[in-house]
Motif scaffolding. Structure first.
Motif, PDB file in Angstrom:
ATOM      1  N   LYS A 204     -16.827  15.847  -4.162  1.00  0.00           N
ATOM      2  CA  LYS A 204     -16.421  15.148  -2.834  1.00  0.00           C
ATOM      3  C   LYS A 204     -15.141  15.822  -2.113  1.00  0.00           C
ATOM      4  N   LYS A 205     -14.207  15.910  -2.959  1.00  0.00           N
ATOM      5  CA  LYS A 205     -12.769  16.273  -2.859  1.00  0.00           C
ATOM      6  C   LYS A 205     -13.042  17.977  -2.373  1.00  0.00           C
ATOM      7  N   LEU A 206     -13.983  18.886  -2.967  1.00  0.00           N
ATOM      8  CA  LEU A 206     -14.100  20.251  -2.884  1.00  0.00           C
ATOM      9  C   LEU A 206     -15.257  20.475  -1.621  1.00  0.00           C
ATOM     10  N   LYS A 207     -15.755  19.429  -1.071  1.00  0.00           N
ATOM     11  CA  LYS A 207     -16.577  19.286   0.200  1.00  0.00           C
ATOM     12  C   LYS A 207     -17.982  20.050  -0.480  1.00  0.00           C
ATOM     13  N   PHE A 208     -18.606  19.659  -1.654  1.00  0.00           N
ATOM     14  CA  PHE A 208     -19.853  20.248  -1.992  1.00  0.00           C
ATOM     15  C   PHE A 208     -20.710  19.467  -1.282  1.00  0.00           C
ATOM     16  N   PRO A 209     -22.062  19.874  -1.157  1.00  0.00           N
ATOM     17  CA  PRO A 209     -23.178  19.059  -0.543  1.00  0.00           C
ATOM     18  C   PRO A 209     -23.403  18.329  -1.569  1.00  0.00           C
ATOM     19  N   ALA A 210     -24.065  17.263  -1.387  1.00  0.00           N
ATOM     20  CA  ALA A 210     -24.598  16.265  -2.321  1.00  0.00           C
ATOM     21  C   ALA A 210     -23.913  16.292  -3.358  1.00  0.00           C
ATOM     22  N   PRO A 211     -22.627  15.749  -3.197  1.00  0.00           N
ATOM     23  CA  PRO A 211     -21.511  15.680  -4.465  1.00  0.00           C
ATOM     24  C   PRO A 211     -21.925  14.973  -5.524  1.00  0.00           C
ATOM     25  N   TRP A 212     -22.838  13.790  -5.326  1.00  0.00           N
ATOM     26  CA  TRP A 212     -23.454  12.962  -6.616  1.00  0.00           C
ATOM     27  C   TRP A 212     -24.288  13.762  -7.273  1.00  0.00           C
ATOM     28  N   LEU A 213     -24.948  14.809  -6.779  1.00  0.00           N
ATOM     29  CA  LEU A 213     -25.726  15.552  -7.643  1.00  0.00           C
ATOM     30  C   LEU A 213     -24.964  16.884  -8.092  1.00  0.00           C
ATOM     31  N   LEU A 214     -24.233  17.709  -7.448  1.00  0.00           N
ATOM     32  CA  LEU A 214     -23.765  18.878  -7.851  1.00  0.00           C
ATOM     33  C   LEU A 214     -22.538  18.472  -8.669  1.00  0.00           C
ATOM     34  N   GLY A 215     -21.620  17.633  -8.253  1.00  0.00           N
ATOM     35  CA  GLY A 215     -20.424  17.216  -9.033  1.00  0.00           C
ATOM     36  C   GLY A 215     -20.749  16.519 -10.217  1.00  0.00           C
ATOM     37  N   GLY A 216     -21.537  15.722 -10.338  1.00  0.00           N
ATOM     38  CA  GLY A 216     -22.175  15.043 -11.402  1.00  0.00           C
ATOM     39  C   GLY A 216     -22.648  15.984 -12.506  1.00  0.00           C
ATOM     40  N   MET A 217     -23.646  17.072 -11.868  1.00  0.00           N
ATOM     41  CA  MET A 217     -24.442  17.841 -12.962  1.00  0.00           C
ATOM     42  C   MET A 217     -23.195  18.992 -13.484  1.00  0.00           C
ATOM     43  N   LEU A 218     -22.352  19.495 -12.834  1.00  0.00           N
ATOM     44  CA  LEU A 218     -21.185  20.226 -13.229  1.00  0.00           C
ATOM     45  C   LEU A 218     -20.149  19.830 -14.209  1.00  0.00           C
ATOM     46  N   SER A 219     -19.998  18.659 -14.091  1.00  0.00           N
ATOM     47  CA  SER A 219     -19.089  17.928 -14.879  1.00  0.00           C
ATOM     48  C   SER A 219     -19.736  17.441 -16.224  1.00  0.00           C
ATOM     49  N   THR A 220     -21.167  16.903 -16.032  1.00  0.00           N
ATOM     50  CA  THR A 220     -21.791  16.768 -17.275  1.00  0.00           C
ATOM     51  C   THR A 220     -21.981  17.995 -18.101  1.00  0.00           C
ATOM     52  N   ALA A 221     -22.584  18.901 -17.344  1.00  0.00           N
ATOM     53  CA  ALA A 221     -22.771  20.401 -18.345  1.00  0.00           C
ATOM     54  C   ALA A 221     -21.614  20.643 -19.025  1.00  0.00           C
ATOM     55  N   ILE A 222     -20.386  20.655 -18.257  1.00  0.00           N
ATOM     56  CA  ILE A 222     -19.058  21.139 -18.893  1.00  0.00           C
ATOM     57  C   ILE A 222     -18.947  20.230 -20.185  1.00  0.00           C
ATOM     58  N   VAL A 223     -19.025  18.795 -19.835  1.00  0.00           N
ATOM     59  CA  VAL A 223     -18.682  18.203 -21.111  1.00  0.00           C
ATOM     60  C   VAL A 223     -19.714  17.970 -22.193  1.00  0.00           C
ATOM     61  N   GLN A 224     -20.982  18.310 -21.973  1.00  0.00           N
ATOM     62  CA  GLN A 224     -21.889  18.393 -22.740  1.00  0.00           C
ATOM     63  C   GLN A 224     -21.725  19.651 -23.588  1.00  0.00           C
ATOM     64  N   ALA A 225     -21.636  20.641 -22.863  1.00  0.00           N
ATOM     65  CA  ALA A 225     -21.602  21.985 -23.519  1.00  0.00           C
ATOM     66  C   ALA A 225     -20.385  22.196 -24.340  1.00  0.00           C
ATOM     67  N   GLY A 226     -19.431  21.849 -23.776  1.00  0.00           N
ATOM     68  CA  GLY A 226     -17.766  21.715 -24.460  1.00  0.00           C
ATOM     69  C   GLY A 226     -17.944  21.006 -25.725  1.00  0.00           C
ATOM     70  N   THR A 227     -18.362  19.701 -25.562  1.00  0.00           N
ATOM     71  CA  THR A 227     -18.220  18.977 -26.675  1.00  0.00           C
ATOM     72  C   THR A 227     -19.115  19.422 -27.851  1.00  0.00           C
ATOM     73  N   SER A 228     -20.687  19.771 -27.432  1.00  0.00           N
ATOM     74  CA  SER A 228     -21.558  20.041 -28.500  1.00  0.00           C
ATOM     75  C   SER A 228     -20.814  21.140 -29.330  1.00  0.00           C
ATOM     76  N   SER A 229     -20.480  22.183 -28.550  1.00  0.00           N
ATOM     77  CA  SER A 229     -19.804  23.415 -29.321  1.00  0.00           C
ATOM     78  C   SER A 229     -18.652  23.031 -30.087  1.00  0.00           C
ATOM     79  N   ALA A 230     -18.023  22.156 -29.607  1.00  0.00           N
ATOM     80  CA  ALA A 230     -16.680  21.749 -30.607  1.00  0.00           C
ATOM     81  C   ALA A 230     -17.237  21.195 -32.058  1.00  0.00           C
ATOM     82  N   VAL A 231     -18.121  20.179 -31.955  1.00  0.00           N
ATOM     83  CA  VAL A 231     -18.582  19.331 -33.016  1.00  0.00           C
ATOM     84  C   VAL A 231     -19.763  20.391 -33.774  1.00  0.00           C
TER      85      VAL A 231
END
Length: 366
Positions: A204-231
């Motif tokens: 929302k702060k970065l003015k994404f269209p559909a921030p619930w979808l795009l912001g949620g997707m990006l943040s989830t992808a980063i945390v999912q991929a980053g944590t999976s790679s770490a463990v």
């Protein structure tokens, strides 16, 4: 009024249930959308002009964002690391062909530019109408043409691939393992939910269209991929299939509740042109898949299913049935949807603003 909205969603969901019985994986979305449209046509004042409250759409988009973000796991990262050049070529060509289809629809029909581009973008029926609504495109046209494209892809791609090469596989009967409740997986679900909420605020702060979808997707992808790679293994959330059914229902009911008969007046030419451009789009993807398979040694069947502008579930199921490389197909399909949702909406808005400035300049000069 609140009871009426609950009843509207429940009745619309019955349409999704009926269509899902056909075995179509996107049946809940299409059936609910059709039922909601029918109610809105016959009883246009049942919910007023605003339809189902927007927070239902946002909830569905948030669930969809978490679903897509979770798919960026170690297997997808491994596939991308191995075949990154082929995947990038596929992603770029998909975007180029979708833009060309949008230009054809815009120039040869009465549809405005923004609606034309959203109607032809291969970003998925669940995502594109919701984003289109937020940026001011005609959601009814986008939903109709996206639905038509999904049906054409589902019917054409598997039939053509099956005729060219058919290898039945014992894996065709395999089902995805059900999501089993465990405290660790439930805890990871909570982490992803909080991550998606934080991603919404960033978007929302970065003015994404559909921030619930795009912001949620990006943040989830980063945390999912980053944590999976770490463990060193894929983190698994408690994510039963019913959650995605709920997402399809609330998104479709929310969009369908805003449909009115007047939105469809004069669409005969638009639908005809969209049909032709979609068939040409699919044909072009077949040609590209053939070229890529010859150049890289990748099986044509796998390349065709990965290229296909359809849904992840439909193409993954076909890949399993035909014994293609399902991991590669899913990886490319997921990455393309994410690329399309991230890249194309800002481009569409920029082109729309440029077109409006051009029109304003033309009127001023006259």
């Amino acid at each position: 009024m609140k009871e009426t909205k609950w009843l509207f969603i429940a009745i619309s969901a019955i349409g999704g249930l009926l269509l899902s019985m056909t075995g179509l994986s996107i049946g809940w979305m299409l059936g609910t959308l059709l039922a909601a449209m029918l109610i809105s046509f016959t009883k246009p004042n049942v919910l007023g002009k605003k339809g189902v409250p927007k927070y239902w759409l946002y909830a569905g988009q948030c669930i969809l964002g978490i679903e897509l973000g979770q798919k960026i796991n170690l297997s997808v990262l491994t596939v991308f690391q191995k075949d990154w050049a082929v995947i990038i070529i596929m992603l770029l060509l998909s975007i180029v062909f979708s833009l060309l289809s949008g230009v054809v629809l815009w120039k040869f029909s009465k549809t405005d530019m923004l609606t034309s581009f959203f109607s032809t973008a291969p970003g998925g029926l669940s995502a594109m109408p919701g984003i289109a609504e937020e940026v001011g495109a005609n959601t009814a046209v986008v939903s109709i043409l996206q639905t038509m494209r999904v049906f054409l892809v589902i019917f054409i791609i598997p039939i053509v691939v099956s005729v060219l090469v058919f290898h039945p596989s014992a894996a065709s009967a395999a089902q995805t393992a059900p999501s089993v409740f465990e405290w660790t997986s439930f805890g990871w679900t909570a982490v992803l939910a909080v991550t998606a909420y934080a991603g919404y605020h960033v978007g929302k702060k970065l003015k994404f269209p559909a921030p619930w979808l795009l912001g949620g997707m990006l943040s989830t992808a980063i945390v999912q991929a980053g944590t999976s790679s770490a463990v060193g293994y894929d983190m698994q959330a408690y994510w039963p299939h019913e959650i995605m059914i709920l997402s399809q229902i609330v998104i479709a009911a929310s969009i369908g509740s805003r449909f009115r008969k007047e939105m469809f007046y004069g669409l005969k030419q638009t639908i005809a042109i969209a049909f032709i451009s979609t068939v040409l789009f699919i044909s072009a993807m077949f040609v590209c898949a053939y070229i890529v398979s010859k150049a890289t040694g990748l099986a044509f069947m796998t390349a065709a299913l990965a290229f296909a502008p359809g849904g992840v579930a439909e193409m993954a199921t076909t890949a399993v049935v035909l014994n293609a490389d399902a991991t590669f197909v899913v990886a490319v399909q997921v990455l393309r949807i994410i690329a399309v949702i991230l890249v194309l909406p800002p481009v569409f808005r920029m082109l729309h603003a440029w077109e409006r400035r051009k029109e304003a300049h033309s009127h001023a000069s006259v």
